[in-house]
Design an enzyme around this catalytic site. Structure first.
Site, PDB file in Angstrom:
ATOM      1  CG  HIS A  45       3.577   1.409  -1.570  1.00 53.32           C
ATOM      2  ND1 HIS A  45       4.166   1.009  -0.402  1.00 53.32           N
ATOM      3  CD2 HIS A  45       2.502   2.149  -1.211  1.00 53.32           C
ATOM      4  CE1 HIS A  45       3.483   1.488   0.625  1.00 53.32           C
ATOM      5  NE2 HIS A  45       2.466   2.181   0.162  1.00 53.32           N
ATOM      6  N   GLY A  75       4.656   6.673   1.766  1.00 54.97           N
ATOM      7  CA  GLY A  75       6.063   6.305   1.812  1.00 54.97           C
ATOM      8  C   GLY A  75       6.299   4.958   2.476  1.00 54.97           C
ATOM      9  CG  LEU A  77       7.429   3.814  -1.511  1.00 51.62           C
ATOM     10  CD1 LEU A  77       7.921   4.285  -2.884  1.00 51.62           C
ATOM     11  CD2 LEU A  77       5.940   4.117  -1.359  1.00 51.62           C
ATOM     12  CG  ASP A 114      -5.389   0.428   2.684  1.00 49.13           C
ATOM     13  OD1 ASP A 114      -5.460   0.197   3.897  1.00 49.13           O
ATOM     14  OD2 ASP A 114      -4.299   0.536   2.083  1.00 49.13           O
ATOM     15  CB  SER A 168       4.102   0.909   5.764  1.00 49.82           C
ATOM     16  OG  SER A 168       4.034   1.182   4.383  1.00 49.82           O
TER      17      SER A 168
HETATM   18  O1  PAF Z   1      -3.241   4.338   1.502  1.00 49.78           O
HETATM   19  C1  PAF Z   1      -2.447   5.229   1.896  1.00 49.78           C
HETATM   20  O2  PAF Z   1      -1.225   5.040   1.979  1.00 49.78           O
HETATM   21  C2  PAF Z   1      -3.004   6.589   2.306  1.00 49.78           C
HETATM   22  O3  PAF Z   1      -4.193   6.461   3.000  1.00 49.78           O
HETATM   23  C3  PAF Z   1      -3.132   7.580   1.142  1.00 49.78           C
HETATM   24  C4  PAF Z   1      -4.154   7.104   0.115  1.00 49.78           C
HETATM   25  C5  PAF Z   1      -1.779   7.755   0.462  1.00 49.78           C
HETATM   26  C6  PAF Z   1      -3.582   8.938   1.652  1.00 49.78           C
HETATM   27  O4  PAF Z   1      -2.680   9.478   2.570  1.00 49.78           O
END
Ligand code: PAF
Length: 281
Positions: free
Chosen positions: A37, A31, A33, A149, A185
Site C-alpha cells: 500500500h 486497511g 496497510l 491483484d 494483509s
Molecule cells: O484491493 C483491495 O484492497 C480491495 O479489493 C479494494 C480495491 C480496496 C476494494 O475494496
C-alpha cells in the site's frame, strides 16, 4: 492530514480542491496497510496535488464463508502510516455510511468467470461496486491499484471504460518481502511454518518466468510451477493458469500479452501471486 467517516465531508473537501484547480489521486484500500500500500501511496503522492486514501473493509466483496470478520484491522496504525507518507485525507466510513439495504451493485462481465472469479463468485462484483462508489465520492483524476491483484486491476480498468469514468487507473508493481513472499494483509494469518511454506508461490513465479517466451505453450510454463507448489505439503493449488492479459480468458500459448496467475491455499490462508509477460517487456 484530515480524517473523515462522512461522505458529505469528503465531498465538501473535494469541491474545494477542484475549485483550486488541484489534481486528486485516490488509493482505495481495506486497511491494515503494508509496504505494498505504501508504494501505491508514494506513487500517488508523486503524481497528484492531493492524496486521498480510503480505508474500508468492504463487506460486499466477501462471500458468506469468507474471512470478513477475521480480516485484520488497525486503523490507528494505518492513520499514522498515511500521515507519515503525506496523505491529505483518509476516508474511513462505517458500512452503514456506504451501503443502503438493499442496494444496487455493479455486475461484472466475463472477466469474472476465470481465476479468482471461479472460487469467489461474488468478489469482483463487490469490488467494482465499492470502487465505483469511491470514484463517485472522491472524483479522483487518478486511482492506484496493485498488480498483485491482477484480475482486480484488469476488471477495474474495464469498468472505467465500460461505465465511462473519466479516471486514469495506475497499476503498481508487486512489492515482496526480502525472501520473495508478495506483501498481503492476509500474510498475517500465517504461522511460522506456513509462512515458510508460502514461499512456494514466489518460487513458482520464478520457475514460470524462466521458461516463458514468445509462442511457448501454457503447459510448458504451468507444469514446473505446479510441481514447485505440489512439492510443498502445506500448500494446495486452487488454480495456476495462463490467461489473456486483457480478457482474462485462458490461452494455450504466449502469443500476445498474458497473465500467469495462481491462488494457493497454505494452511487455511488463500494467497495469490502472478507475473505478466508480453513480447516487448
Ligand atoms: O484491493 C483491495 O484492497 C480491495 O479489493 C479494494 C480495491 C480496496 C476494494 O475494496
Amino acid at each position: 492530514m484530515q480524517e473523515t467517516k462522512a461522505i458529505a465531508e469528503i465531498r465538501k473537501a473535494v469541491k474545494a480542491w477542484k475549485q483550486e484547480g488541484k489534481t486528486i489521486g485516490l488509493v482505495p484500500t481495506m486497511g491494515f496497510l503494508h509496504e505494498g500500500h505504501a508504494s501505491l501511496i508514494k506513487k500517488c503522492r508523486e503524481d497528484n496535488d492531493v492524496v486521498v486514501v480510503s480505508d474500508f473493509v468492504n463487506p460486499v466483496q466477501f462471500g458468506p464463508a469468507e474471512d470478513l470478520e477475521a480480516y485484520p484491522r488497525d486503523f490507528g496504525r494505518d492513520s499514522a502510516l498515511c500521515e507519515s507518507l503525506g496523505v491529505d485525507m483518509i476516508f474511513h466510513p462505517e458500512p452503514a455510511e456506504m451501503y443502503n439495504d438493499p442496494h444496487i451493485t455493479v455486475q461484472v462481465d466475463t472477466l469474472n468467470e476465470t481465476l479468482c472469479g471461479v472460487t469467489r463468485p461474488v468478489h469482483f462484483g463487490g469490488v467494482c461496486t465499492v470502487v465505483a462508489k469511491l470514484f463517485n465520492i472522491v472524483s479522483p483524476d487518478r486511482a492506484y491499484f496493485g498488480e498483485k491483484d491482477a484480475q482486480q486491476l484488469a476488471i477495474v480498468k474495464k469498468m472505467v471504460i465500460d461505465l465511462n469514468f473519466d479516471i486514469t487507473i495506475v497499476g503498481c508493481p508487486i512489492v515482496r518481502e526480502a525472501d520473495g513472499l508478495a506483501r498481503s494483509s492476509r500474510n498475517t494469518y500465517l504461522n511460522p511454518e506456513e509462512r515458510q511454506a508460502a514461499l512456494c508461490l514466489s518460487r513458482a513465479v520464478k520457475k514460470g518466468q524462466a521458461v516463458i517466451g514468445a509462442g511457448v505453450e501454457g503447459e510448458t510454463v504451468l507444469a514446473p510451477m505446479r510441481q514447485e507448489i505440489e512439492a510443498e505439503p502445506l500448500a494446495t493449488i486452487d488454480y495456476v493458469q495462463m490467461v489473456d492479459a486483457l480478457t482474462m480468458q485462458p490461452v494455450a500459448r504466449a502469443d500476445g500479452p498474458v497473465l500467469v496467475a495462481m491462488a494457493v491455499v497454505v494452511g487455511k490462508t488463500r494467497l495469490i501471486d502472478n507475473f505478466s509477460w508480453s513480447q516487448d517487456r
